[in-house]
Structure formats: structure tokens, C-alpha cells
Design a protein around this motif. Structure first.
Motif, mmCIF file in Angstrom:
data_model
loop_
_atom_site.group_PDB
_atom_site.id
_atom_site.type_symbol
_atom_site.label_atom_id
_atom_site.label_comp_id
_atom_site.label_asym_id
_atom_site.label_seq_id
_atom_site.Cartn_x
_atom_site.Cartn_y
_atom_site.Cartn_z
ATOM 1 N N SER A 5 1.314 45.538 8.382
ATOM 2 C CA SER A 5 2.752 45.813 8.456
ATOM 3 C C SER A 5 3.027 47.121 9.197
ATOM 4 C CB SER A 5 3.374 45.851 7.062
ATOM 5 O OG SER A 5 2.750 46.853 6.276
ATOM 6 N N SER A 6 2.162 48.123 9.014
ATOM 7 C CA SER A 6 2.317 49.387 9.735
ATOM 8 C C SER A 6 2.072 49.190 11.227
ATOM 9 C CB SER A 6 1.352 50.443 9.193
ATOM 10 O OG SER A 6 1.685 50.770 7.877
ATOM 11 N N VAL A 8 2.564 46.470 12.930
ATOM 12 C CA VAL A 8 3.731 45.764 13.470
ATOM 13 C C VAL A 8 4.882 46.741 13.694
ATOM 14 C CG1 VAL A 8 5.511 44.047 12.938
ATOM 15 C CG2 VAL A 8 3.098 43.516 12.555
ATOM 16 N N GLN A 9 5.127 47.622 12.733
ATOM 17 C CA GLN A 9 6.206 48.600 12.865
ATOM 18 C C GLN A 9 5.946 49.541 14.047
ATOM 19 O OE1 GLN A 9 6.755 51.272 9.534
ATOM 20 N NE2 GLN A 9 8.874 51.662 10.087
ATOM 21 N N GLN A 10 4.717 50.003 14.200
ATOM 22 C CA GLN A 10 4.391 50.912 15.290
ATOM 23 C C GLN A 10 4.485 50.213 16.648
ATOM 24 O OE1 GLN A 10 0.564 52.393 14.035
ATOM 25 N NE2 GLN A 10 1.495 54.037 12.837
ATOM 26 N N SER A 12 6.289 47.611 17.316
ATOM 27 C CA SER A 12 7.709 47.331 17.555
ATOM 28 C C SER A 12 8.421 48.565 18.106
ATOM 29 C CB SER A 12 8.394 46.874 16.266
ATOM 30 O OG SER A 12 7.883 45.639 15.852
ATOM 31 N N ALA A 13 8.082 49.729 17.556
ATOM 32 C CA ALA A 13 8.701 50.970 18.029
ATOM 33 C C ALA A 13 8.332 51.247 19.479
ATOM 34 C CB ALA A 13 8.290 52.141 17.145
ATOM 35 N N GLU A 56 13.408 56.546 15.649
ATOM 36 C CA GLU A 56 12.670 55.279 15.526
ATOM 37 C C GLU A 56 11.161 55.512 15.582
ATOM 38 O OE1 GLU A 56 13.963 52.092 14.914
ATOM 39 O OE2 GLU A 56 15.705 53.349 14.478
ATOM 40 N N THR A 59 10.135 57.253 12.309
ATOM 41 C CA THR A 59 10.149 56.293 11.209
ATOM 42 C C THR A 59 8.922 55.379 11.251
ATOM 43 O OG1 THR A 59 12.563 56.331 11.127
ATOM 44 C CG2 THR A 59 11.490 54.420 10.138
ATOM 45 N N ALA A 60 8.471 55.043 12.448
ATOM 46 C CA ALA A 60 7.289 54.198 12.606
ATOM 47 C C ALA A 60 5.994 54.960 12.339
ATOM 48 C CB ALA A 60 7.267 53.590 14.011
#
Length: 110
Positions: A5-6, A8-10, A12-13, A56, A59-60
Motif C-alpha cells: 500500500s505504501s 502504491v501511494q508513493q 501514485s505521488a 502530496e 504525504t506519500a
């Protein structure tokens, strides 16, 4: 190792041109980082747009922020970057029998 999940977030950023440019510039700047006014001038971004993208990336988990007097300095979080690269390459060539699968190509010189 980071969680899926981390990652994916990174990713995505980083999947936005301005944020990728900001992050790459901060990687070049090194651990000292840069203040937003320097990034704004170099990347030709308005203050509000730059602020949004820095938020953003922070946050990532890809940036660190260091206050210095009245200024904030943003820097790439090199541990997070290394963790993301490790996550992406964790099983590199695991099913391959080729020895050269994961070798890096030599840099081209001009």
C-alpha cells in the motif's frame, strides 16, 4: 521493506509530471534540500501549485521537511526512495536463469 500500500501511494505521488520533476530536483539537491522559492523559480510553478505538490509528496512519505528560521527546506527522503526501489526489485529475475538479467548497463559517455 515497505508494504504494498505504501508503494502504491508513493508511485501514485510520482505519477504526475510536476511532482516527478520536483522529486528529481530534490534528489539532485541532496540531503540539504531546497526551499520552495528555489523550486518555484527553477520549475516555473506558482506558489499554490508547488505547495499542493509538495504536500502530496510529503504525504506519500517521499519528502522530509526541515525548518530553518523562517524558511522550510524540503528534501528527498532517501531511505523511502531506497525502500521503494528495493520493493520494486525484490524479486528481480527470480524466475530467470539468465545471469545478466539484473545487471545494470554501463553509462554512456559523450
Amino acid at each position: 521493506m515497505i508494504e504494498s500500500s505504501s508503494a502504491v501511494q508513493q508511485l501514485s505521488a510520482l505519477a504526475q509530471a510536476a511532482r516527478l520533476a520536483i522529486f528529481r530536483r530534490l534528489v539532485v539537491a541532496g540531503p540539504a534540500g531546497l526551499c520552495p522559492s528555489e523550486l518555484q523559480a527553477e520549475l516555473a510553478l506558482t506558489p499554490s501549485v508547488l505547495s499542493f505538490h509538495l504536500k502530496e509528496l510529503k504525504t506519500a512519505g517521499l519528502l522530509t521537511v526541515r525548518p530553518d528560521g523562517r524558511h522550510l527546506y524540503y528534501a528527498a527522503d532517501f531511505a523511502a526512495m531506497t525502500g521503494l526501489i528495493a520493493y520494486l526489485t525484490e524479486n528481480c529475475c527470480a524466475d530467470s536463469t539468465a545471469d545478466a538479467c539484473c545487471e545494470t548497463a554501463p553509462c554512456a559517455t559523450s
